[in-house]
Scaffold this motif. Structure first.
Motif, PDB file in Angstrom:
ATOM      1  N   ILE A  58      25.981  -5.628  19.704  1.00  0.00           N
ATOM      2  CA  ILE A  58      24.893  -6.771  19.678  1.00  0.00           C
ATOM      3  C   ILE A  58      23.566  -6.258  18.739  1.00  0.00           C
ATOM      4  N   LEU A  62      22.723  -8.410  15.453  1.00  0.00           N
ATOM      5  CA  LEU A  62      21.520  -9.240  15.340  1.00  0.00           C
ATOM      6  C   LEU A  62      20.660  -8.456  14.575  1.00  0.00           C
ATOM      7  N   PHE A 145      21.589 -14.187  10.695  1.00  0.00           N
ATOM      8  CA  PHE A 145      21.122 -13.712  12.119  1.00  0.00           C
ATOM      9  C   PHE A 145      21.440 -14.789  12.995  1.00  0.00           C
ATOM     10  N   LEU A 146      21.013 -15.926  12.725  1.00  0.00           N
ATOM     11  CA  LEU A 146      21.148 -17.255  13.811  1.00  0.00           C
ATOM     12  C   LEU A 146      22.472 -17.428  14.168  1.00  0.00           C
ATOM     13  N   HIS A 147      23.405 -17.260  12.955  1.00  0.00           N
ATOM     14  CA  HIS A 147      24.932 -17.571  13.417  1.00  0.00           C
ATOM     15  C   HIS A 147      25.322 -16.440  14.299  1.00  0.00           C
ATOM     16  N   ASN A 148      24.945 -15.384  13.936  1.00  0.00           N
ATOM     17  CA  ASN A 148      25.506 -14.168  14.931  1.00  0.00           C
ATOM     18  C   ASN A 148      24.843 -14.514  16.459  1.00  0.00           C
ATOM     19  N   GLY A 149      23.728 -14.900  16.572  1.00  0.00           N
ATOM     20  CA  GLY A 149      22.780 -15.115  17.658  1.00  0.00           C
ATOM     21  C   GLY A 149      23.639 -16.175  18.436  1.00  0.00           C
ATOM     22  N   PHE A 150      24.200 -17.457  17.785  1.00  0.00           N
ATOM     23  CA  PHE A 150      24.663 -18.450  18.281  1.00  0.00           C
ATOM     24  C   PHE A 150      26.086 -17.697  18.850  1.00  0.00           C
ATOM     25  N   THR A 151      26.868 -16.933  18.274  1.00  0.00           N
ATOM     26  CA  THR A 151      27.810 -16.399  18.532  1.00  0.00           C
ATOM     27  C   THR A 151      27.857 -15.577  19.840  1.00  0.00           C
ATOM     28  N   ALA A 152      26.829 -14.722  19.926  1.00  0.00           N
ATOM     29  CA  ALA A 152      26.581 -13.934  21.118  1.00  0.00           C
ATOM     30  C   ALA A 152      26.271 -14.727  22.243  1.00  0.00           C
ATOM     31  N   ALA A 153      25.391 -15.750  22.202  1.00  0.00           N
ATOM     32  CA  ALA A 153      25.269 -16.657  23.120  1.00  0.00           C
ATOM     33  C   ALA A 153      26.503 -17.339  23.706  1.00  0.00           C
TER      34      ALA A 153
END
Length: 165
Positions: A58, A62, A145-153
């Motif tokens: 993570i 991120l 960053f936003l894509h990775n954040g959406f994926t983590a969520a």
């Protein structure tokens, strides 16, 4: 006592509009990339239920990857291709294909999804480069960053467990 209003210089207004547009562009790119990835996973029935996600993954996804990968896979190839006068489709391929190949360890399906995401990131970089290299870099890294954040969520929403060791 007379109240005076402070009006920002025209350059500041323009920069604010550009910043808001770049943030909106990054969010739209990340959302589109995430939606395509999720759709492909749903169609192939490869939901990440029960995955273990390590804390350092993570942090890397991120905090580190968006910046390093933007530099390696967008900034450097763009500069190289532009110096040689290569066409826009060639620049897009040079920026997105190595990005996808770097993620090959996640499997062929993931690589194809990431190729699409890399293509979107390359398009964001090329578009915003007209306004400046720094803005192109920041907008592309923010989209990543936003894509990775959406994926983590999404992973945590579907039962992924955070491992702290």
């Amino acid at each position: 006592m007379e109240v005076t209003r402070s009006i920002p210089p025209p350059g500041k207004i323009g920069r604010c509009k550009i910043a808001l547009r770049s943030i909106a562009c990054a969010a739209a790119c990340a959302t589109a990339s995430f939606a395509i990835s999720t759709l492909v996973e749903e169609l192939l029935d490869k939901r990440p239920e029960g995955n273990v996600v390590y804390w350092y993954t993570i942090v890397a996804a991120l905090g580190i990857s968006p910046f390093i990968e933007t530099f390696i896979f967008q900034s450097i190839p763009f500069k190289w291709a532009t110096q040689r006068g290569l066409s826009k489709p060639i620049r897009l391929a040079l920026m997105s294909t190595p990005f996808a190949l770097a993620h090959y360890s996640k499997g062929m399906t993931a690589m194809l999804e990431i190729q699409f995401g890399g293509l979107l990131l390359a398009m964001v970089y090329i578009h915003w480069h007209k306004a400046g290299t720094t803005l192109a870099f920041r907008t592309t890294a923010l989209a990543h960053f936003l894509h990775n954040g959406f994926t983590a969520a999404y992973l945590f929403h579907n039962g992924a467990v955070l491992a702290l060791h």
